[in-house]
Design a protein around this motif. Structure first.
Motif, mmCIF file in Angstrom:
data_model
loop_
_atom_site.group_PDB
_atom_site.id
_atom_site.type_symbol
_atom_site.label_atom_id
_atom_site.label_comp_id
_atom_site.label_asym_id
_atom_site.label_seq_id
_atom_site.Cartn_x
_atom_site.Cartn_y
_atom_site.Cartn_z
ATOM 1 N N UNK A 8 0.833 -1.235 -0.007
ATOM 2 C CA UNK A 8 0.113 -0.242 -0.038
ATOM 3 C C UNK A 8 0.751 1.313 0.015
ATOM 4 N N UNK A 9 2.120 1.150 0.655
ATOM 5 C CA UNK A 9 2.835 2.281 0.877
ATOM 6 C C UNK A 9 3.347 2.649 -0.779
ATOM 7 N N UNK A 10 3.860 1.595 -1.407
ATOM 8 C CA UNK A 10 4.401 1.573 -2.649
ATOM 9 C C UNK A 10 3.192 2.188 -3.636
ATOM 10 N N UNK A 11 2.210 1.947 -3.527
ATOM 11 C CA UNK A 11 0.908 2.259 -4.464
ATOM 12 C C UNK A 11 0.724 3.827 -3.956
ATOM 13 N N UNK A 12 0.571 4.042 -2.840
ATOM 14 C CA UNK A 12 0.209 5.287 -2.187
ATOM 15 C C UNK A 12 1.314 6.382 -2.824
ATOM 16 N N UNK A 13 2.486 6.105 -2.709
ATOM 17 C CA UNK A 13 3.520 6.985 -3.378
ATOM 18 C C UNK A 13 3.506 7.221 -5.146
ATOM 19 N N UNK A 14 2.916 5.879 -5.520
ATOM 20 C CA UNK A 14 2.706 5.913 -7.130
ATOM 21 C C UNK A 14 1.658 7.055 -7.442
ATOM 22 N N UNK A 15 0.505 6.944 -6.472
ATOM 23 C CA UNK A 15 -0.643 7.826 -6.815
ATOM 24 C C UNK A 15 -0.393 9.344 -6.519
ATOM 25 N N UNK A 16 0.549 9.623 -5.353
ATOM 26 C CA UNK A 16 0.895 10.893 -5.179
ATOM 27 C C UNK A 16 1.684 11.573 -6.268
ATOM 28 N N UNK A 65 -20.250 17.723 -10.154
ATOM 29 C CA UNK A 65 -19.380 17.798 -8.824
ATOM 30 C C UNK A 65 -18.694 16.632 -8.376
ATOM 31 N N UNK A 66 -18.507 15.592 -9.251
ATOM 32 C CA UNK A 66 -17.879 14.484 -8.792
ATOM 33 C C UNK A 66 -16.358 14.405 -8.695
ATOM 34 N N UNK A 67 -15.698 15.322 -9.278
ATOM 35 C CA UNK A 67 -14.404 15.188 -9.274
ATOM 36 C C UNK A 67 -13.457 15.297 -7.935
ATOM 37 N N UNK A 68 -14.017 16.046 -7.118
ATOM 38 C CA UNK A 68 -13.004 16.051 -5.623
ATOM 39 C C UNK A 68 -13.159 14.642 -5.238
ATOM 40 N N UNK A 69 -14.559 13.930 -5.278
ATOM 41 C CA UNK A 69 -14.598 12.457 -4.747
ATOM 42 C C UNK A 69 -13.607 11.514 -5.667
ATOM 43 N N UNK A 70 -13.385 11.911 -6.961
ATOM 44 C CA UNK A 70 -12.783 11.039 -7.783
ATOM 45 C C UNK A 70 -11.223 11.021 -7.356
ATOM 46 N N UNK A 71 -10.988 12.286 -7.097
ATOM 47 C CA UNK A 71 -9.518 12.488 -6.782
ATOM 48 C C UNK A 71 -9.081 11.770 -5.512
ATOM 49 N N UNK A 72 -9.861 12.611 -4.514
ATOM 50 C CA UNK A 72 -9.708 11.882 -3.009
ATOM 51 C C UNK A 72 -9.775 10.379 -2.974
ATOM 52 N N UNK A 73 -10.881 9.813 -3.756
ATOM 53 C CA UNK A 73 -10.866 8.361 -3.491
ATOM 54 C C UNK A 73 -9.675 7.774 -4.214
ATOM 55 N N UNK A 74 -9.007 8.080 -5.496
ATOM 56 C CA UNK A 74 -7.997 7.575 -6.041
ATOM 57 C C UNK A 74 -6.852 7.574 -5.015
ATOM 58 N N UNK A 75 -6.887 8.801 -4.305
ATOM 59 C CA UNK A 75 -5.712 8.857 -3.341
ATOM 60 C C UNK A 75 -5.881 8.025 -2.066
ATOM 61 N N UNK A 76 -7.109 7.626 -1.589
ATOM 62 C CA UNK A 76 -7.410 6.712 -0.590
ATOM 63 C C UNK A 76 -7.182 5.154 -1.165
#
Ligand code: PLP
Length: 467
Positions: free
Chosen positions: A78-86, A318-329
């Protein structure tokens, strides 16, 4: 001077420390084991409120304790993928303005266009289509097929029967608007009985007309192993050696972020999935994605909107913020779901049920199949998941004729996003072998509660005993 000042100031700290020390020494009367027991008692009282007995709770704790090394591996992933997404978000230049949306035609939607760059970076593809107008996973897959195949082409599945809802998309079960209606034929090569690829059969099935090969990463509603990304890579190499210009699409549902690489990194021309599964991180309220070669994505965009308009239109509302934050999580949410699946596999295996994957094997998606062997078992399991939900916990799930499925299906989901299966959920067709497919959990503690409650239900109804 300075020293004494500091010393003076520390006087107060000293008293505080002494207080703490005396507090600590009074509780030192408890041994480590006793303190551990005390903590367990408090926790088990919390579980008691959900009707989970001391015995079931302890059974869970023993199993949980044995899983620490595997959970550490999942966290590392998860750490690896978190960095990939950021990194993908930084490189694409995600800004606060990207979180806003457009209305109407949606021309020049900065947030939408940037998000598609982020997805392309995460999946290491040339382009991506990520839209709320893609209504679900089936729609995303149908879109990829219908836009990249033409009359006279043939679709090949070298990994057996595809996901239930695709039978109507393909026309395996006759349906309005299916590929079959457009003169697109379909061939299938089943997996061998040991779950391996039938290379000879696949070679024989690839012909002049074969245009697109579809590979389902996850097992879906089947008792077969899920394919690892590296296995998918082997299959893609084999297929492309026989026919270099064939397109390969991977149904990536439930597989995203389970490993550190995605099928698009081992030769897939397209990866396709749903945003109310892994990549939406539980926050996306709708949506699907197609990431892949520019031409494939462009074809899909022309079909989703219109020839000529392609990716240029499609307001994000209005969904983009959820799309971004969701991908981040998504990386950590997927990790929580994986831990839940492994926990469930180990508990049910100990109770003598067949589980796929088993308690120790490596994971390539978040689905856990448990064969309960009876309709009562499937219902008891699903009712346990439902009763642990934050939403609609008081509802009793019942088997029903769900559109797109050919037998009755029971589903448990108390989700914030309706039907979201990255949230804790379980479903099972009411048909032999009476297997339940369990997945999700935005947090591991929630998944754990649901699983313990399902075990409790089975025990209470005399379907099984704790060993
Ligand atoms: C969920 C799923 C689908 C279909 O997605 P929906 O969003 O339910 O339409 C297709 N294939 C696989 C493997 C899935 O898990």
């Amino acid at each position: 001077m300075v020293f004494s000042d500091v010393f003076g100031e520390n006087q107060q700290w000293d008293t505080t420390c002494t207080d703490l020390q005396s507090f600590a020494s009074s509780s030192k009367a408890l041994t480590g084991v006793e303190r551990e027991n005390e903590k367990m008692m408090e926790l088990s009282k919390q579980y008691e409120q959900f009707g989970i007995s001391e015995a079931v709770y302890r059974f869970g704790e023993e199993t949980f304790a044995s899983l620490a090394p595997r959970f550490a591996q999942i966290d590392e992933n998860a750490e690896y993928n978190q960095l990939k997404v950021i990194r993908a978000m930084q490189t694409a230049g995600v800004s606060e303005a990207c979180l806003l949306g457009t209305t109407g035609y949606g021309y020049n939607d900065l947030g939408r266009d940037t998000l598609e760059k982020v997805y392309a970076a995460v999946f290491r593809t040339e382009d991506a289509l990520v839209r709320p107008q893609i209504t679900c996973g089936t729609h995303a897959l149908a879109l990829a097929f219908l836009s990249n195949l033409r009359p006279g082409d043939e679709l090949l599945s070298p990994v057996g029967k595809p996901y239930d809802t695709l039978e109507e998309v393909i026309g395996i079960r006759p349906s309005r608007g299916s590929l079959a209606e457009y003169g697109i034929t379909y061939r299938q090569v089943d997996l061998l009985s040991d779950g391996g690829f039938d290379y000879e059969g696949i070679r024989a099935a690839i012909g002049e007309k074969t245009k697109l090969v579809t590979i389902q990463r996850s097992k879906g509603y089947q008792i077969r192993p899920t394919l690892s990304v590296s296995k998918i890579g082997e299959l893609i190499s084999f297929v492309k050696k026989i026919k270099p210009d064939v397109l390969v699409m991977v149904d990536n549902c439930y597989g995203e972020f389970v490993e550190t690489i995605e099928p698009s990194e081992v030769g897939a021309d397209m990866v396709v999935g749903s945003l109310i599964k892994n990549p939406g991180g539980g926050l996306a309220p709708i949506g699907g994605y197609i990431a892949g070669k520019s031409e494939c994505v462009e074809n899909a965009a022309c079909r989703l909107t219109s020839p000529g308009l392609a990716k240029e239109v499609g307001a994000s509302l209005g969904v983009l913020s959820a799309f971004y934050q969701g991908l981040f999580l998504a990386p950590t949410v997927t990790a929580a779901a994986l831990k839940g699946a492994i926990f469930a596999a180990n508990l049910y295996e100990k109770m003598g049920f067949a589980v796929i994957p088993d308690g120790t094997e490596s994971r390539h998606d978040i689905i856990q199949a448990v064969t309960l062997g009876s309709p009562e078992g499937v219902c008891a399991f699903c009712e346990g998941i439902q009763a642990s939900a934050p939403v609609d916990s008081f509802v009793k799930p019942e088997p029903w004729d769900m559109p797109g499925y050919d037998s009755k299906v029971i589903m448990a989901a108390g989700a914030f996003v309706s039907g979201s299966s990255i949230e804790l959920s379980a479903d099972g067709p009411i048909a032999p072998p009476y297997a339940v497919y369990f997945q999700g959990g935005l947090t591991f503690p929630h998944a754990k509660l649901g699983i313990l409650k399902s075990v409790q239900n089975l025990v209470d109804r005399g379907i099984c005993k704790l060993l």
